[in-house]
Design an enzyme around this catalytic site. Structure first.
Site, PDB file in Angstrom:
ATOM      1  N   ARG A 267      -1.809  13.520  -1.378  1.00  0.00           N
ATOM      2  CA  ARG A 267      -0.803  14.284  -2.123  1.00  0.00           C
ATOM      3  C   ARG A 267      -0.921  14.107  -3.646  1.00  0.00           C
ATOM      4  NH1 ARG A 267       4.496  10.420  -0.918  1.00  0.00           N
ATOM      5  NH2 ARG A 267       3.440   8.520  -1.555  1.00  0.00           N
TER       6      ARG A 267
ATOM      7  N   LYS B 134      -3.137  -0.319  12.609  1.00  0.00           N
ATOM      8  CA  LYS B 134      -2.034  -1.244  12.861  1.00  0.00           C
ATOM      9  C   LYS B 134      -1.067  -1.172  11.674  1.00  0.00           C
ATOM     10  CE  LYS B 134      -2.772  -5.589  10.740  1.00  0.00           C
ATOM     11  NZ  LYS B 134      -2.873  -6.990  10.733  1.00  0.00           N
TER      12      LYS B 134
ATOM     13  N   ASP C  96      -8.023  -2.329  15.956  1.00  0.00           N
ATOM     14  CA  ASP C  96      -7.758  -3.706  15.549  1.00  0.00           C
ATOM     15  C   ASP C  96      -9.091  -4.178  14.970  1.00  0.00           C
ATOM     16  OD1 ASP C  96      -7.538  -6.406  15.250  1.00  0.00           O
ATOM     17  OD2 ASP C  96      -6.492  -6.753  17.137  1.00  0.00           O
ATOM     18  N   HIS C  97      -9.172  -4.220  13.640  1.00  0.00           N
ATOM     19  CA  HIS C  97     -10.498  -4.393  13.033  1.00  0.00           C
ATOM     20  C   HIS C  97     -11.156  -5.722  13.408  1.00  0.00           C
ATOM     21  CE1 HIS C  97      -8.108  -6.439   9.914  1.00  0.00           C
ATOM     22  NE2 HIS C  97      -9.184  -7.154   9.755  1.00  0.00           N
TER      23      HIS C  97
ATOM     24  N   LYS D 120     -15.672  -7.260  14.496  1.00  0.00           N
ATOM     25  CA  LYS D 120     -16.485  -8.319  13.880  1.00  0.00           C
ATOM     26  C   LYS D 120     -17.560  -8.780  14.865  1.00  0.00           C
ATOM     27  CE  LYS D 120     -12.823  -9.972  10.856  1.00  0.00           C
ATOM     28  NZ  LYS D 120     -13.411  -9.892   9.528  1.00  0.00           N
TER      29      LYS D 120
ATOM     30  N   GLU E  11      -5.461 -18.061   6.291  1.00  0.00           N
ATOM     31  CA  GLU E  11      -5.813 -17.322   5.071  1.00  0.00           C
ATOM     32  C   GLU E  11      -5.419 -18.159   3.860  1.00  0.00           C
ATOM     33  OE1 GLU E  11      -5.091 -12.748   5.655  1.00  0.00           O
ATOM     34  OE2 GLU E  11      -3.331 -13.828   6.318  1.00  0.00           O
TER      35      GLU E  11
ATOM     36  N   ASP F 117       2.158  -9.466  12.376  1.00  0.00           N
ATOM     37  CA  ASP F 117       1.004  -9.019  11.594  1.00  0.00           C
ATOM     38  C   ASP F 117      -0.319  -9.536  12.161  1.00  0.00           C
ATOM     39  OD1 ASP F 117       0.033  -7.608   9.285  1.00  0.00           O
ATOM     40  OD2 ASP F 117      -0.466  -9.552   8.399  1.00  0.00           O
TER      41      ASP F 117
ATOM     42  N   HIS G 182      -4.524  -9.481  16.474  1.00  0.00           N
ATOM     43  CA  HIS G 182      -5.823 -10.162  16.348  1.00  0.00           C
ATOM     44  C   HIS G 182      -5.946 -11.388  17.264  1.00  0.00           C
ATOM     45  CE1 HIS G 182      -6.095  -7.566  13.017  1.00  0.00           C
ATOM     46  NE2 HIS G 182      -5.589  -8.352  12.100  1.00  0.00           N
TER      47      HIS G 182
ATOM     48  N   LYS H   2      -0.549 -17.855   6.057  1.00  0.00           N
ATOM     49  CA  LYS H   2      -1.029 -17.518   4.715  1.00  0.00           C
ATOM     50  C   LYS H   2      -0.926 -18.738   3.810  1.00  0.00           C
ATOM     51  CE  LYS H   2      -0.292 -12.619   4.699  1.00  0.00           C
ATOM     52  NZ  LYS H   2      -1.722 -12.330   4.519  1.00  0.00           N
TER      53      LYS H   2
ATOM     54  N   LYS I  95      -9.705 -20.494   4.210  1.00  0.00           N
ATOM     55  CA  LYS I  95      -9.761 -19.262   4.994  1.00  0.00           C
ATOM     56  C   LYS I  95     -10.729 -19.519   6.139  1.00  0.00           C
ATOM     57  CE  LYS I  95     -11.818 -14.723   4.626  1.00  0.00           C
ATOM     58  NZ  LYS I  95     -11.523 -13.424   4.126  1.00  0.00           N
TER      59      LYS I  95
HETATM   60  N1  LIG Z   1      -5.354  -1.788   3.305  1.00  0.00           N
HETATM   61  C1  LIG Z   1      -5.881  -2.474   4.287  1.00  0.00           C
HETATM   62  O1  LIG Z   1      -6.794  -3.297   4.111  1.00  0.00           O
HETATM   63  C2  LIG Z   1      -5.359  -2.302   5.698  1.00  0.00           C
HETATM   64  C3  LIG Z   1      -5.822  -3.166   6.709  1.00  0.00           C
HETATM   65  C4  LIG Z   1      -5.384  -2.981   8.011  1.00  0.00           C
HETATM   66  C5  LIG Z   1      -4.505  -1.950   8.297  1.00  0.00           C
HETATM   67  N2  LIG Z   1      -4.058  -1.123   7.296  1.00  0.00           N
HETATM   68  C6  LIG Z   1      -3.143  -0.036   7.669  1.00  0.00           C
HETATM   69  O2  LIG Z   1      -3.696   1.186   7.200  1.00  0.00           O
HETATM   70  C7  LIG Z   1      -2.666   2.098   6.829  1.00  0.00           C
HETATM   71  C8  LIG Z   1      -2.882   2.516   5.370  1.00  0.00           C
HETATM   72  O3  LIG Z   1      -2.820   1.338   4.580  1.00  0.00           O
HETATM   73  P1  LIG Z   1      -3.133   1.359   3.013  1.00  0.00           P
HETATM   74  O4  LIG Z   1      -3.217  -0.086   2.634  1.00  0.00           O
HETATM   75  O5  LIG Z   1      -4.260   2.235   2.684  1.00  0.00           O
HETATM   76  O6  LIG Z   1      -1.779   1.972   2.439  1.00  0.00           O
HETATM   77  P2  LIG Z   1      -1.564   2.597   0.988  1.00  0.00           P
HETATM   78  O7  LIG Z   1      -2.472   1.965   0.005  1.00  0.00           O
HETATM   79  O8  LIG Z   1      -0.095   2.530   0.750  1.00  0.00           O
HETATM   80  O9  LIG Z   1      -2.035   4.120   1.179  1.00  0.00           O
HETATM   81  C9  LIG Z   1      -1.374   4.989   2.036  1.00  0.00           C
HETATM   82  C10 LIG Z   1      -1.841   6.406   1.844  1.00  0.00           C
HETATM   83  O10 LIG Z   1      -0.864   7.245   2.447  1.00  0.00           O
HETATM   84  C11 LIG Z   1      -0.316   8.121   1.460  1.00  0.00           C
HETATM   85  N3  LIG Z   1       1.121   8.322   1.663  1.00  0.00           N
HETATM   86  C12 LIG Z   1       2.095   7.381   1.684  1.00  0.00           C
HETATM   87  N4  LIG Z   1       3.291   7.951   1.937  1.00  0.00           N
HETATM   88  C13 LIG Z   1       3.058   9.289   2.030  1.00  0.00           C
HETATM   89  C14 LIG Z   1       3.889  10.418   2.266  1.00  0.00           C
HETATM   90  N5  LIG Z   1       5.191  10.283   2.469  1.00  0.00           N
HETATM   91  N6  LIG Z   1       3.317  11.633   2.317  1.00  0.00           N
HETATM   92  C15 LIG Z   1       1.986  11.782   2.144  1.00  0.00           C
HETATM   93  N7  LIG Z   1       1.140  10.751   1.902  1.00  0.00           N
HETATM   94  C16 LIG Z   1       1.676   9.515   1.861  1.00  0.00           C
HETATM   95  C17 LIG Z   1      -0.565   7.434   0.145  1.00  0.00           C
HETATM   96  O11 LIG Z   1      -0.523   8.420  -0.878  1.00  0.00           O
HETATM   97  P3  LIG Z   1      -0.211   8.033  -2.410  1.00  0.00           P
HETATM   98  O12 LIG Z   1      -1.481   7.397  -2.904  1.00  0.00           O
HETATM   99  O13 LIG Z   1       0.069   9.338  -3.010  1.00  0.00           O
HETATM  100  O14 LIG Z   1       0.969   7.105  -2.356  1.00  0.00           O
HETATM  101  C18 LIG Z   1      -1.937   6.870   0.383  1.00  0.00           C
HETATM  102  O15 LIG Z   1      -2.915   7.873   0.276  1.00  0.00           O
HETATM  103  C19 LIG Z   1      -1.359   1.323   7.067  1.00  0.00           C
HETATM  104  O16 LIG Z   1      -0.892   1.633   8.346  1.00  0.00           O
HETATM  105  C20 LIG Z   1      -1.785  -0.136   7.019  1.00  0.00           C
HETATM  106  O17 LIG Z   1      -0.931  -0.967   7.755  1.00  0.00           O
HETATM  107  C21 LIG Z   1      -4.468  -1.277   6.013  1.00  0.00           C
END
Ligand SMILES: NC(=O)c1ccc[n+]([C@@H]2O[C@H](COP(=O)([O-])OP(=O)(O)OC[C@H]3O[C@@H](n4cnc5c(N)ncnc54)[C@H](OP(=O)(O)O)[C@@H]3O)[C@@H](O)[C@H]2O)c1
Length: 511
Positions: free
Chosen positions: A50, A157, A186-187, A191, A225, A244, A249, A349, A354
């Site tokens: 967006r 997740k 579940d990443h 591994k 961690e 979490d 995991h 944490k 780690k």
């Molecule tokens: N990051 C990791 O390493 C990681 C690891 C394991 C699991 N996850 C899971 O992966 C998913 C994404 O995580 P993330 O860390 O990438 O989250 P993030 O950094 O908050 O990114 C979320 C994405 O969704 C978009 N978004 C949020 N609210 C929205 C809305 N209401 N309408 C449209 N778009 C929206 C955000 O857009 P904007 O940029 O415009 O806000 C962004 O593109 C989550 O379920 C998280 O639990 C992440």
């Protein structure tokens, strides 16, 4: 583990393509698959987001992510130019707009026409979990997932926040999708060492005869961690360590350690065997949670010479938070193989190191024929499976010192992936993305797996939500956790096996 073959054309659609996951994990993983020629020649990656970000700006943002996080280091201009030619964007204000989904369908259709045939379609939901049902519902309404064999949806997740919500989410997704289309990721399962547990157990004859209650005293699974909550404070404070880490995991690792040999190496077979383990885990009665589960929250402390604040001062965290940043459980798997063998699980944490490791502690030998003087350092044998930072399998053995005197001590026989194969290992997301593209769900969680895992932790969650732990914070950052985590295992006359690092630079473990 699996036969690698080049998949047919693929259209990968990432919802939430400006997020952290896309930037740090998904695109670097896809780029590495591209470098390894594991992606088909015909592929397109649509980023849906967006933010007012043009295609070129988005591409640059992604390149920066690869440069920072890829295991292969920085991109080179020529390869990047070819790869980035496969990146396309759709800017949407909302993820619930029928017209936007219809136009996505048209774009995918035109792409397939240009390719001259059908493609595999992967919809990756890299958004907050609150958007999952909306997106899946609209994909279905727009008939974008109607081909059950060729279209898949990856759900990240957390999958629910307790048993009820996970069941509700499963019911909702199944209104739009066939179970075979849902890839709950579940990443940890991607591994190499985690996958290698199956090879280790079921491709070698040595281990099966001892892999049971007759020879194994107990099992420890630790995922510690050093980092705090980083930018995830807002999310983490509503989740905690049990949700979490343990629900997904650690329980998945437990399944791989405890499962019965599969008849065939197929997704359903392996997932059936894992579900059997989860079903056999002895329920923790709500009135006995204190005996089987403990929690902690970190206070200020030092991590490798740097002072770090307490959890309650982290950004996004409630200053009076009662959320646990450490959880430890004692579980039993009530079946013929494992009856009365404790499985101790611990994650936290801001701990000393780690490390992700499994310790299989064997029972003592029945009789010591060596004189006491020869075996002062006597310890029963142990098998250690290290998932990170090194990917290794170690057998701790008693050996005789060289020389005329009979003196025994513990030494390690180590299999280390990087030594054996002289190569960097693929990141978990590389393995998993390739599997989704190929339609191999072995390493993904089936609905019943997720629900049984929630059943294990649900009683603990309930009690912890009702009764706040007194004395939080109860462990200092940089320690191995609170006293109650030591007591959980010490009560049984055992202790946690912590790695000891001698060379901080090389992070060489000495045990
Ligand atoms: N990051 C990791 O390493 C990681 C690891 C394991 C699991 N996850 C899971 O992966 C998913 C994404 O995580 P993330 O860390 O990438 O989250 P993030 O950094 O908050 O990114 C979320 C994405 O969704 C978009 N978004 C949020 N609210 C929205 C809305 N209401 N309408 C449209 N778009 C929206 C955000 O857009 P904007 O940029 O415009 O806000 C962004 O593109 C989550 O379920 C998280 O639990 C992440």
């Amino acid at each position: 583990m699996k036969t690698v073959h080049k998949p047919t054309p693929v259209a990968l659609v990432i919802f939430g393509a400006t997020g952290d996951l896309t930037w740090r994990k998904l695109i670097p993983a896809l780029y590495n698959l591209f470098l390894d020629s594991l992606l088909p020649e015909k592929f397109v990656i649509y980023g849906i987001y967006r933010k007012p970000l043009g295609l070129e700006e988005w591409r640059e943002h992604l390149r920066d992510g690869i440069d920072r996080f890829s295991r292969r280091g920085k991109t080179d201009a020529t390869t990047w130019n070819v790869f980035s030619g496969h990146l396309a964007v759709c800017q949407w204000d909302e993820f619930n707009d029928d017209e936007a989904f219809t136009s996505l369908g048209k774009a995918l259709g035109e792409q397939e026409k240009a390719w001259g045939g059908h493609s595999e379609r992967v919809y990756y939901l890299a958004t907050p979990p609150t958007l999952v049902e909306t997106i899946v519902h609209h994909l279905d309404r727009s008939r974008l997932t109607k081909d059950h064999r060729r279209s898949r949806v990856v759900v990240e997740k957390p999958f629910g926040r307790d048993l009820d919500s996970a069941q509700a989410l499963n019911r909702s997704l199944r209104k739009s999708l066939d179970e075979s289309q849902i890839y709950r990721i579940d990443h940890y399962l991607g591994k190499e060492t985690v996958q290698n547990i199956l090879a280790f157990r079921f491709a070698n004859l040595f281990f099966e005869p001892i892999w049971n209650r007759n020879h194994i005293d107990h099992v420890q699974i630790t995922v510690s961690e050093q980092i705090g909550v980083e930018h995830r404070g807002g999310y983490y404070d509503h989740a905690g360590a049990l949700r979490d880490m343990i629900q997904n995991h650690l329980l998945q690792i437990l399944c791989l350690i405890a499962m019965e040999p599969p008849v065939a190496f197929s997704a359903e077979e392996i997932r059936d065997r894992k579900v059997e383990v989860l079903r056999a885990i002895r329920p923790i009665p709500e009135d006995q949670v204190g005996r089987y589960a403990v929690r902690g929250q970190y206070g200020p402390g030092w991590i490798e010479g740097t002072h770090v604040p307490d959890y309650r001062k982290e950004p996004g965290v409630d200053p009076n938070s009662t959320t646990e940043t450490l959880a430890a459980l004692k579980l039993f798997v009530d079946n013929w193989r494992w009856q009365d063998v404790p499985f101790y699980l611990r994650t936290g944490k801001r701990l000393t190191q780690k490390v992700s490791q499994v310790v299989i502690q064997l029972r003592p030998i029945p009789h010591r024929s060596f004189p006491t003087s020869a075996s002062q350092d006597w310890e029963p044998n142990r098998i250690m499976i290290e998932i990170q930072p090194h990917e290794a399998i170690t057998q701790c053995l008693q050996v005789k010192h060289p020389g005329p005197e009979t003196k025994l001590s513990v030494h390690n026989m180590v299999f280390r992936y990087t030594d054996a194969f002289k190569t960097t290992l693929p990141e978990a997301y590389e393995t998993l993305l390739l599997d989704v593209i190929k339609g191999d769900a072995t390493l993904f969680m089936r609905a019943d797996q997720v629900e049984y895992a929630w059943m294990v932790v649900d009683p603990v969650l309930k009690v912890w939500e009702q009764v706040a732990q007194a004395g939080f914070p109860n462990y200092g950052a940089g320690s191995w956790g609170p006293e109650n985590a030591e007591t959980l295992i010490a009560r049984d006359g055992r202790s946690w096996v912590n790695p000891v690092f001698v060379d901080q630079e090389a992070k060489e473990p000495l045990r």
